[in-house]
Design a protein around this motif. Structure first.
Motif, PDB file in Angstrom:
ATOM      1  N   LEU A   1      45.376 -11.502  -0.541  1.00 58.66           N
ATOM      2  CA  LEU A   1      46.787 -11.878  -0.479  1.00 58.66           C
ATOM      3  C   LEU A   1      47.079 -12.756   0.731  1.00 58.66           C
ATOM      4  O   LEU A   1      47.808 -13.744   0.629  1.00 58.66           O
ATOM      5  CB  LEU A   1      47.675 -10.631  -0.436  1.00 58.66           C
TER       6      LEU A   1
ATOM      7  N   TYR B   1      49.117 -11.258  -6.384  1.00 59.22           N
ATOM      8  CA  TYR B   1      50.540 -11.525  -6.166  1.00 59.22           C
ATOM      9  C   TYR B   1      51.291 -11.512  -7.496  1.00 59.22           C
ATOM     10  O   TYR B   1      52.354 -10.893  -7.615  1.00 59.22           O
ATOM     11  CB  TYR B   1      50.743 -12.869  -5.456  1.00 59.22           C
TER      12      TYR B   1
ATOM     13  N   CYS C   1      53.244  -8.295  -6.832  1.00 60.09           N
ATOM     14  CA  CYS C   1      54.281  -8.652  -5.865  1.00 60.09           C
ATOM     15  C   CYS C   1      55.432  -9.444  -6.468  1.00 60.09           C
ATOM     16  O   CYS C   1      56.582  -9.298  -6.042  1.00 60.09           O
ATOM     17  CB  CYS C   1      53.675  -9.489  -4.735  1.00 60.09           C
TER      18      CYS C   1
END
Length: 91
Positions: free
Chosen positions: A76, A30, A34
């Motif tokens: 995730l 992440y 992300c």
């Protein structure tokens, strides 16, 4: 007839199990892939997310980098779902 039944049972068994997610690895993924767009995990609306629909979303989600493997997506999911607020039951 017996061969047909055995064949049907073998076909019903999944060839491989879904990967088990590692939340620590998911946190790294992440942060690296992300967070630049989605920022803080606490601000994501994951209240109604299930492992299945989150995995499907991650599979279809367009990213600037490689989408990663099934294991990356499982990691995730393991990281993101515990972040979803839990609803307490009231009496």
């Amino acid at each position: 007839m017996a061969r047909f039944l055995v064949l049907m049972m073998v076909m019903a068994v999944p060839l491989c199990a879904d990967p088990v997610g590692d939340s620590a690895q998911g946190a790294l993924i992440y942060a690296q892939s992300c967070a630049r767009c989605h920022r803080d995990v606490a601000q994501l609306d994951l209240a109604s997310a299930t492992p299945e629909n989150l995995m499907l979303f991650l599979t279809r989600h367009r990213t600037r980098s490689d989408q990663g493997s099934d294991q990356d997506r499982a990691d995730l999911v393991a990281y993101l779902l515990p972040q979803a607020p839990t609803q307490e039951l009231s009496e």
